[in-house]
Scaffold this active site. Structure first.
Site, PDB file in Angstrom:
ATOM      1  N   ARG A  70       0.836  -1.206   0.000  1.00 47.98           N
ATOM      2  CA  ARG A  70       0.000   0.000   0.000  1.00 47.98           C
ATOM      3  C   ARG A  70       0.874   1.261   0.000  1.00 47.98           C
ATOM      4  NH1 ARG A  70      -3.731   2.772   4.149  1.00 47.98           N
ATOM      5  NH2 ARG A  70      -5.138   3.872   2.743  1.00 47.98           N
ATOM      6  N   HIS A  74       0.859   4.275  -2.763  1.00 49.24           N
ATOM      7  CA  HIS A  74       0.681   5.683  -2.408  1.00 49.24           C
ATOM      8  C   HIS A  74       1.896   6.501  -2.826  1.00 49.24           C
ATOM      9  CE1 HIS A  74      -2.798   5.345   0.698  1.00 49.24           C
ATOM     10  NE2 HIS A  74      -2.959   4.530  -0.317  1.00 49.24           N
ATOM     11  N   ASP A  75       3.084   5.911  -2.729  1.00 43.47           N
ATOM     12  CA  ASP A  75       4.262   6.638  -3.175  1.00 43.47           C
ATOM     13  C   ASP A  75       4.149   6.957  -4.661  1.00 43.47           C
ATOM     14  OD1 ASP A  75       6.741   7.873  -3.151  1.00 43.47           O
ATOM     15  OD2 ASP A  75       7.809   6.021  -3.641  1.00 43.47           O
ATOM     16  N   GLY A  80       4.760  10.544  -8.196  1.00 47.92           N
ATOM     17  CA  GLY A  80       5.645   9.535  -8.760  1.00 47.92           C
ATOM     18  C   GLY A  80       6.385   8.731  -7.704  1.00 47.92           C
ATOM     19  N   ASP A  82       8.989   8.271  -5.858  1.00 47.54           N
ATOM     20  CA  ASP A  82      10.169   9.047  -5.477  1.00 47.54           C
ATOM     21  C   ASP A  82      10.389   9.022  -3.970  1.00 47.54           C
ATOM     22  OD1 ASP A  82       8.091  10.566  -4.566  1.00 47.54           O
ATOM     23  OD2 ASP A  82       8.903  12.483  -5.257  1.00 47.54           O
ATOM     24  N   SER A  84       8.629   9.977  -1.717  1.00 52.59           N
ATOM     25  CA  SER A  84       8.134  11.154  -0.985  1.00 52.59           C
ATOM     26  C   SER A  84       7.199  10.742   0.146  1.00 52.59           C
ATOM     27  CB  SER A  84       7.433  12.120  -1.936  1.00 52.59           C
ATOM     28  OG  SER A  84       6.434  11.456  -2.672  1.00 52.59           O
ATOM     29  N   ASN A 102      -4.031   8.648   4.793  1.00 57.03           N
ATOM     30  CA  ASN A 102      -2.931   7.706   5.000  1.00 57.03           C
ATOM     31  C   ASN A 102      -3.237   6.645   6.036  1.00 57.03           C
ATOM     32  OD1 ASN A 102      -2.597   8.685   7.570  1.00 57.03           O
ATOM     33  ND2 ASN A 102      -0.448   9.240   7.337  1.00 57.03           N
ATOM     34  N   PRO A 172      -7.290   7.559  -4.614  1.00 58.67           N
ATOM     35  CA  PRO A 172      -8.670   7.145  -4.867  1.00 58.67           C
ATOM     36  C   PRO A 172      -9.415   6.926  -3.559  1.00 58.67           C
ATOM     37  CG  PRO A 172      -7.187   5.292  -5.190  1.00 58.67           C
ATOM     38  CD  PRO A 172      -6.321   6.488  -4.908  1.00 58.67           C
ATOM     39  N   HIS A 202      -5.867  -5.824  -2.914  1.00 54.34           N
ATOM     40  CA  HIS A 202      -6.776  -5.969  -1.772  1.00 54.34           C
ATOM     41  C   HIS A 202      -7.063  -7.439  -1.481  1.00 54.34           C
ATOM     42  CE1 HIS A 202      -8.376  -1.526  -2.051  1.00 54.34           C
ATOM     43  NE2 HIS A 202      -7.095  -1.620  -1.746  1.00 54.34           N
ATOM     44  N   ASP A 258     -10.065  -9.014   1.876  1.00 55.09           N
ATOM     45  CA  ASP A 258     -10.387 -10.299   1.250  1.00 55.09           C
ATOM     46  C   ASP A 258     -10.830 -11.233   2.369  1.00 55.09           C
ATOM     47  OD1 ASP A 258     -10.342 -12.933   0.421  1.00 55.09           O
ATOM     48  OD2 ASP A 258      -8.341 -12.847  -0.473  1.00 55.09           O
ATOM     49  N   ASP A 266      -3.669 -13.988  -3.639  1.00 54.30           N
ATOM     50  CA  ASP A 266      -4.261 -14.943  -4.588  1.00 54.30           C
ATOM     51  C   ASP A 266      -5.465 -14.290  -5.270  1.00 54.30           C
ATOM     52  OD1 ASP A 266      -6.226 -14.843  -2.682  1.00 54.30           O
ATOM     53  OD2 ASP A 266      -5.927 -16.875  -1.937  1.00 54.30           O
TER      54      ASP A 266
HETATM   55  C1  HEM Z   1      -8.354   1.173  -6.848  1.00 53.28           C
HETATM   56  C2  HEM Z   1      -8.398   2.129  -5.944  1.00 53.28           C
HETATM   57  C3  HEM Z   1      -8.059   1.903  -4.508  1.00 53.28           C
HETATM   58  C4  HEM Z   1      -8.787   2.336  -3.453  1.00 53.28           C
HETATM   59  C5  HEM Z   1     -10.070   3.148  -3.498  1.00 53.28           C
HETATM   60  C6  HEM Z   1      -8.119   1.881  -2.259  1.00 53.28           C
HETATM   61  C7  HEM Z   1      -8.545   2.146  -0.979  1.00 53.28           C
HETATM   62  C8  HEM Z   1      -8.063   1.523   0.134  1.00 53.28           C
HETATM   63  C9  HEM Z   1      -8.594   1.700   1.466  1.00 53.28           C
HETATM   64  C10 HEM Z   1      -9.748   2.614   1.835  1.00 53.28           C
HETATM   65  C11 HEM Z   1      -7.893   0.885   2.286  1.00 53.28           C
HETATM   66  C12 HEM Z   1      -8.095   0.714   3.785  1.00 53.28           C
HETATM   67  C13 HEM Z   1      -7.415   1.776   4.551  1.00 53.28           C
HETATM   68  C14 HEM Z   1      -7.785   1.705   6.003  1.00 53.28           C
HETATM   69  O1  HEM Z   1      -8.971   1.645   6.328  1.00 53.28           O
HETATM   70  O2  HEM Z   1      -6.876   1.680   6.822  1.00 53.28           O
HETATM   71  C15 HEM Z   1      -6.920   0.190   1.490  1.00 53.28           C
HETATM   72  C16 HEM Z   1      -6.027  -0.733   1.961  1.00 53.28           C
HETATM   73  C17 HEM Z   1      -5.074  -1.345   1.196  1.00 53.28           C
HETATM   74  N1  HEM Z   1      -4.753  -1.036  -0.102  1.00 53.28           N
HETATM   75 FE1  HEM Z   1      -5.908   0.040  -1.363  1.00 53.28          FE
HETATM   76  N2  HEM Z   1      -7.003   1.180  -2.619  1.00 53.28           N
HETATM   77  C18 HEM Z   1      -6.925   1.167  -3.980  1.00 53.28           C
HETATM   78  C19 HEM Z   1      -5.922   0.605  -4.737  1.00 53.28           C
HETATM   79  C20 HEM Z   1      -4.832  -0.062  -4.207  1.00 53.28           C
HETATM   80  C21 HEM Z   1      -3.675  -0.464  -4.965  1.00 53.28           C
HETATM   81  C22 HEM Z   1      -3.450  -0.167  -6.441  1.00 53.28           C
HETATM   82  C23 HEM Z   1      -2.849  -1.110  -4.100  1.00 53.28           C
HETATM   83  C24 HEM Z   1      -1.492  -1.705  -4.346  1.00 53.28           C
HETATM   84  C25 HEM Z   1      -1.032  -2.064  -5.512  1.00 53.28           C
HETATM   85  C26 HEM Z   1      -3.523  -1.144  -2.810  1.00 53.28           C
HETATM   86  C27 HEM Z   1      -3.060  -1.787  -1.690  1.00 53.28           C
HETATM   87  C28 HEM Z   1      -3.726  -1.827  -0.487  1.00 53.28           C
HETATM   88  C29 HEM Z   1      -3.371  -2.737   0.590  1.00 53.28           C
HETATM   89  C30 HEM Z   1      -2.319  -3.821   0.538  1.00 53.28           C
HETATM   90  C31 HEM Z   1      -4.212  -2.411   1.663  1.00 53.28           C
HETATM   91  C32 HEM Z   1      -4.215  -3.059   3.063  1.00 53.28           C
HETATM   92  C33 HEM Z   1      -3.315  -2.255   3.951  1.00 53.28           C
HETATM   93  C34 HEM Z   1      -3.228  -2.798   5.368  1.00 53.28           C
HETATM   94  O3  HEM Z   1      -3.675  -3.899   5.662  1.00 53.28           O
HETATM   95  O4  HEM Z   1      -2.660  -2.073   6.203  1.00 53.28           O
HETATM   96  N3  HEM Z   1      -4.700  -0.470  -2.907  1.00 53.28           N
HETATM   97  N4  HEM Z   1      -7.023   0.620   0.182  1.00 53.28           N
HETATM   98  C1  NAG Z   2      -5.194  10.427   9.791  1.00 52.81           C
HETATM   99  C2  NAG Z   2      -4.075   9.520  10.150  1.00 52.81           C
HETATM  100  O1  NAG Z   2      -4.246   8.374  10.480  1.00 52.81           O
HETATM  101  N1  NAG Z   2      -2.858  10.047  10.091  1.00 52.81           N
HETATM  102  C3  NAG Z   2      -1.677   9.284  10.431  1.00 52.81           C
HETATM  103  C4  NAG Z   2      -0.710   9.270   9.266  1.00 52.81           C
HETATM  104  O2  NAG Z   2       0.469   8.567   9.612  1.00 52.81           O
HETATM  105  C5  NAG Z   2       1.157   9.044  10.763  1.00 52.81           C
HETATM  106  C6  NAG Z   2       2.360   8.169  10.970  1.00 52.81           C
HETATM  107  O3  NAG Z   2       3.217   8.292   9.913  1.00 52.81           O
HETATM  108  C7  NAG Z   2       0.240   9.049  11.988  1.00 52.81           C
HETATM  109  O4  NAG Z   2       0.920   9.630  13.078  1.00 52.81           O
HETATM  110  C8  NAG Z   2      -1.019   9.833  11.678  1.00 52.81           C
HETATM  111  O5  NAG Z   2      -1.912   9.728  12.758  1.00 52.81           O
END
Ligand code: HEM
Ligand code: NAG
Ligand code: NAG
Ligand code: NAG
Ligand code: NAG
Ligand code: NAG
Ligand code: NAG
Ligand code: NAG
Ligand code: NAG
Ligand code: NAG
Length: 340
Positions: A70, A74-75, A80, A82, A84, A102, A172, A202, A258, A266
Site C-alpha cells: 500500500r 501511495h508513493d 511519482g 520518489d 516522498s 494515509n 482514490p 486488496h 479479502d 491470490d
Molecule cells: C483502486 C483504488 C483503490 C482504493 C479506493 C483503495 C482504498 C483503500 C482503502 C480505503 C484501504 C483501507 C485503509 C484503512 O482503512 O486503513 C486500502 C487498503 C489497502 N490497499 Fe488500497 N485502494 C486502492 C488501490 C490499491 C492499490 C493499487 C494497491 C497496491 C497495488 C492497494 C493496496 C492496499 C493494501 C495492501 C491495503 C491493506 C493495507 C493494510 O492492511 O494495512 N490499494 N485501500
Molecule cells: C489520519 C491519520 O491516520 N494520520 C496518520 C498518518 O500517519 C502518521 C504516521 O506516519 C500518523 O501519526 C497519523 O496519525
C-alpha cells in the site's frame, strides 16, 4: 558504389547504437529505469533488501506485505515513485504520510524500509535510493505470501517534496465507482485493466469501519439503507463488526479486504466480488459494472491471468513520474530530505 555502401552500413550501425543508447530496444521503452542499474555500484542491494524484508516478515507476518504494498502504491500515485511518502512532517510542512487518507500507512512497512536503507548504506553509502528500496522490498514481500515475483527496474531518485495536500487530492476513495477509479489510473497512463489487476492488491490486508459505514447504513445517502450488492450473509457479518452509531474511528477494529484469504496473495479477491463479498464500494463496483466485470470473472477463474496482469500493471506503476539521472537526490535518511 563500395564507399557508399560502407557508409550506409556505418550509418545503420551508428543508428543502431543511438537507438540502443536511447533505450528504445529495452522492453519498457517508456522508462529510463534498468534491471542492472546497481550491478557495478551496489551489486548486493537486492540481496540485502530481501534479507531485511524476510526478517521483518518472520517477525510480524503478512501485515508487513500489505502495508508495504500500500505504501508503494501511495508513493507512486502521488508525485511519482520518489519515496516522498516516506518523508516525515516537519514543523513547517505536513508531509504526504500525514494526510487524512494515509490511515494505517503502516509502521511496520516504514520500519522495514528504514532498516533496509541502513543495511544498504553499510555496503554502498549514498548510492541506492529509498524509492528503489521500496520498489524492491514490495516485490520480495509479495512473493513471500504466494504472489508472483517480478523483475524490478531501478534507477529511481528520491524526491525533495512531500505534501499532505497532494495525497488528499490524488488518492482514490473507498467510495469511488468505475469512472473515478479509471480516471485515477489513466491520469498516470495506466489502463482500466491495470486498475482492475492492481485492485487485486486488496487480496491482502485490512480496512476500518469508517470506510464501509456508508455502504452498511446510509447507502446512496439514504439513512438505514444497506448497499443491495453486498451479499446478505456478508452484510450481517460486517454489521456485527461495525455496529451502527459506534465510534467510527476505532482503529482497533479491522475488517479483512479479502474475507476468504486475507494473508495470501491470490485471486480469491475476485471470486469474492462475484459473491457480493467485496469490502469497499471501490472493490464491489468492479463486478457490478459491466465494463469491468469480464476481467473480474477472468481473474477469478484463472490466477495465472491475474498474476500476469498484476505484474504488467505494477511494472507500469513503478515507472510513474520517476526522477532519474541527476534529478532529485539519493536521500541519506529515508524520512528526511538531505540538508545540502
Ligand atoms: C483502486 C483504488 C483503490 C482504493 C479506493 C483503495 C482504498 C483503500 C482503502 C480505503 C484501504 C483501507 C485503509 C484503512 O482503512 O486503513 C486500502 C487498503 C489497502 N490497499 Fe488500497 N485502494 C486502492 C488501490 C490499491 C492499490 C493499487 C494497491 C497496491 C497495488 C492497494 C493496496 C492496499 C493494501 C495492501 C491495503 C491493506 C493495507 C493494510 O492492511 O494495512 N490499494 N485501500
Ligand atoms: C489520519 C491519520 O491516520 N494520520 C496518520 C498518518 O500517519 C502518521 C504516521 O506516519 C500518523 O501519526 C497519523 O496519525
Ligand atoms: C529519459 O531521460 C532523458 C534524459 O534525461 C529524458 O530526456 C527523457 O524524457 C526520459 N524519458 C522518460 C520516459 O522519462
Ligand atoms: C547484472 O546482474 C544480473 C544478476 O547478477 C545479471 O543477470 C546481469 O547480466 C548483469 N548485467 C550486466 C549488464 O552486467
Ligand atoms: C528477470 O531477470 C532475470 C535476470 O536478469 C532473467 O533471467 C529472468 O528471465 C527475468 N524474469 C522475467 C519474468 O522477466
Ligand atoms: C502518457 O503517455 C503519453 C503517450 O505515450 C505521453 O505523451 C505522456 O507524457 C504520458 N503521461 C504520463 C503522465 O506519463
Ligand atoms: C448519509 O449520507 C448523506 C449524503 O452523503 C449525508 O448527508 C448524511 O450525513 C449521511 N448520514 C449519516 C447518518 O451519516
Ligand atoms: C443510530 O442513530 C440513529 C440516529 O441517531 C437512530 O435513528 C438509530 O436508531 C440508531 N441505531 C442504533 C442501532 O442504535
Ligand atoms: C453469499 O456468500 C456465501 C458465502 O459466504 C455464498 O455461498 C453465497 O453464494 C453468496 N450469495 C450470493 C448471492 O452470491
Ligand atoms: C489462464 O491465463 C493464462 C495467461 O493469460 C493463459 O495462458 C491460460 O491459457 C489461461 N488458462 C485457462 C484455463 O484459460
Amino acid at each position: 558504389m563500395e564507399p557508399a555502401r560502407t557508409s550506409d552500413w556505418r550509418m545503420r550501425l551508428l543508428f543502431f547504437f543511438v537507438v540502443l543508447l536511447m533505450g528504445e530496444l529495452t522492453p519498457a521503452a517508456y522508462s529510463n529505469l534498468t534491471s542492472d542499474f546497481y550491478n557495478v555500484s551496489c551489486p548486493t542491494m537486492e540481496a540485502i533488501i530481501e534479507e531485511v524484508a524476510k526478517a521483518k516478515f518472520k517477525a510480524v507476518g503478512s501485515i508487513v506485505t500489505a502495508t508495504t504494498l500500500r505504501l508503494y502504491f501511495h508513493d507512486c500515485i502521488i508525485r511519482g515513485c520518489d519515496a516522498s511518502v516516506l518523508i516525515s512532517s516537519t514543523p513547517d510542512n505536513k508531509a504526504e504520510r500525514d494526510a487524512e487518507e494515509n490511515l494505517s500507512l503502516g509502521g511496520d512497512a516504514l520500519d522495514m524500509v528504514f532498516k533496509a536503507k541502513a543495511a544498504v548504506e553499510m555496503q554502498c553509502p549514498g548510492v541506492v535510493s529509498c524509492a528503489d528500496i521500496l520498489a524492491v522490498a514490495t516485490r520480495d514481500l509479495v512473493a513471500m505470501v504466494g504472489g508472483p515475483r517480478w523483475n524490478v527496474t531501478k534507477g529511481r531518485r528520491d524526491g525533495r517534496i512531500s505534501l499532505a495536500a497532494d495525497a488528499e487530492r490524488g488518492l482514490p476513495g473507498a467510495d469511488f465507482h468505475v469512472d473515478q477509479l479509471t480516471k485515477t489510473f489513466t491520469d498516470h497512463n495506466l489502463s482500466r485493466t491495470d486498475m482492475i489487476a492492481l485492485s487485486g492488491a486488496h487480496s491482502l490486508g485490512f480496512t476500518h469501519c469508517d470506510q464501509i459505514y456508508g455502504r452498511l447504513y446510509n447507502f446512496s445517502g439514504k439513512p438505514g439503507l444497506t448497499d443491495p450488492s453486498i451479499n446478505t450473509t456478508f452484510a450481517k457479518t460486517l454489521k456485527q463488526q461495525c455496529p451502527q452509531n459506534a465510534s467510527s474511528s476505532d482503529p482497533s477494529i479491522v475488517i479483512a479486504l479479502d474475507p476468504s484469504t486475507p494473508f495470501l496473495f491470490d485471486n480469491a479477491y475476485y471470486q469474492n466480488l462475484r459473491e457480493g463479498r467485496g469490502c469497499l464500494t471501490s472493490d464491489q463496483t468492479l463486478f457490478n459494472d459491466k465494463r469491468t466485470r469480464n476481467s473480474v470473472i477472468t481473474f477469478s477463474q484463472n490466477q495465472t491471468a491475474f498474476f500476469r496482469a498484476f505484474v504488467a500493471a505494477i511494472g507500469k506503476m513503478g515507472n510513474i513520474g520517476v526522477l532519474t539521472g541527476t534529478q532529485g537526490e539519493i536521500r541519506k535518511d529515508c524520512a528526511t530530505i538531505n540538508s545540502n
